[in-house]
Design an enzyme around this catalytic site. Structure first.
Site, mmCIF file in Angstrom:
data_model
loop_
_atom_site.group_PDB
_atom_site.id
_atom_site.type_symbol
_atom_site.label_atom_id
_atom_site.label_comp_id
_atom_site.label_asym_id
_atom_site.label_seq_id
_atom_site.Cartn_x
_atom_site.Cartn_y
_atom_site.Cartn_z
ATOM 1 N N ASN A 1 0.826 5.084 0.816
ATOM 2 C CA ASN A 1 0.103 6.136 1.517
ATOM 3 C C ASN A 1 0.463 7.450 0.842
ATOM 4 O OD1 ASN A 1 -1.085 4.473 3.603
ATOM 5 N ND2 ASN A 1 1.002 4.217 4.317
ATOM 6 N N GLU B 1 -4.953 5.936 0.414
ATOM 7 C CA GLU B 1 -4.148 4.722 0.453
ATOM 8 C C GLU B 1 -4.400 3.911 -0.807
ATOM 9 O OE1 GLU B 1 -5.469 2.914 4.086
ATOM 10 O OE2 GLU B 1 -4.359 4.335 5.329
ATOM 11 N N THR C 1 0.833 -1.200 0.000
ATOM 12 C CA THR C 1 0.000 0.000 0.000
ATOM 13 C C THR C 1 0.869 1.251 0.000
ATOM 14 O OG1 THR C 1 -1.760 -1.137 1.180
ATOM 15 C CG2 THR C 1 -1.786 1.262 1.259
ATOM 16 N N PHE D 1 -16.669 -1.226 11.035
ATOM 17 C CA PHE D 1 -17.040 -2.633 11.126
ATOM 18 C C PHE D 1 -17.022 -3.065 12.582
ATOM 19 C CE2 PHE D 1 -15.527 -1.861 6.911
ATOM 20 C CZ PHE D 1 -16.359 -2.620 6.102
ATOM 21 N N ARG E 1 -17.272 1.146 -3.237
ATOM 22 C CA ARG E 1 -18.188 1.221 -2.096
ATOM 23 C C ARG E 1 -17.884 2.445 -1.246
ATOM 24 N NH1 ARG E 1 -15.576 -0.309 2.682
ATOM 25 N NH2 ARG E 1 -13.613 -1.404 2.310
ATOM 26 N N TYR F 1 9.034 2.675 -0.949
ATOM 27 C CA TYR F 1 8.962 3.851 -0.085
ATOM 28 C C TYR F 1 9.673 5.027 -0.752
ATOM 29 C CZ TYR F 1 7.359 0.937 3.750
ATOM 30 O OH TYR F 1 6.636 0.087 4.536
ATOM 31 N N HIS G 1 -0.330 -6.475 -6.563
ATOM 32 C CA HIS G 1 0.847 -7.066 -7.186
ATOM 33 C C HIS G 1 1.874 -7.332 -6.097
ATOM 34 C CE1 HIS G 1 3.920 -7.830 -10.211
ATOM 35 N NE2 HIS G 1 4.738 -7.041 -9.524
#
Length: 148
Positions: A4, A60, A2, A90, A85, A72, A65
């Site tokens: 950021n 994010e 991910t 949650f 969505r 970084y 992959h």
């Protein structure tokens, strides 16, 4: 992995993205300097409502992959193609993880028919590499197009 994406406080990005805040999107992305490899991406834009007390806008971009090494400090570009969505809280972390897995599966299925976007100028423009002026997000969605 991910990425950021940093949101400078003075950038007015929240105002520009107001219709897309607290949404999960899908699209194609690259990691500079390698513009030849385009990867599927699921990206959240919002305040992470599952985690209370988050008051800073977070963008994010999760690349679908397995990279050999981290990226970084690299510039990333994401061409946003659709909305998966609305983000929400949650009851458990496990429930959140299951929904995120579903997001990744849905994005993969949707991107099968949207491969032409892998060659869009935004993702392939070599002249803009490393540019801090280049938007990080672009796509056919009016609420996200050239937003940053």
């Amino acid at each position: 992995p991910t990425a950021n994406i940093e949101v400078p406080e003075s950038s007015h990005i929240e105002e520009k993205l107001k219709d897309g805040i607290n949404h999960v999107f899908y699209g194609w992305g690259v990691v500079e300097p390698n513009l030849d490899e385009v990867f599927p991406v699921v990206m959240s834009v919002g305040y992470n409502p599952h985690f209370k007390d988050v008051h800073k806008l977070a963008i994010e971009a999760h690349y679908l992959h397995k990279f050999e090494k981290d990226f970084y400090g690299s510039n990333v570009r994401v061409a946003v193609l659709g909305d998966l969505r609305v983000m929400g809280a949650f009851t458990t972390l496990e429930a959140l993880i299951e929904v995120i897995k579903g997001d990744c599966d849905n994005a993969t299925k949707l991107l099968v028919n949207q491969g032409e976007w892998k060659n869009c100028e935004f993702l392939k423009c070599e002249a803009a590499q490393g540019s801090k002026d280049l938007p990080s997000l672009v796509g056919p969605l009016n609420k996200m197009h050239s937003a940053l």
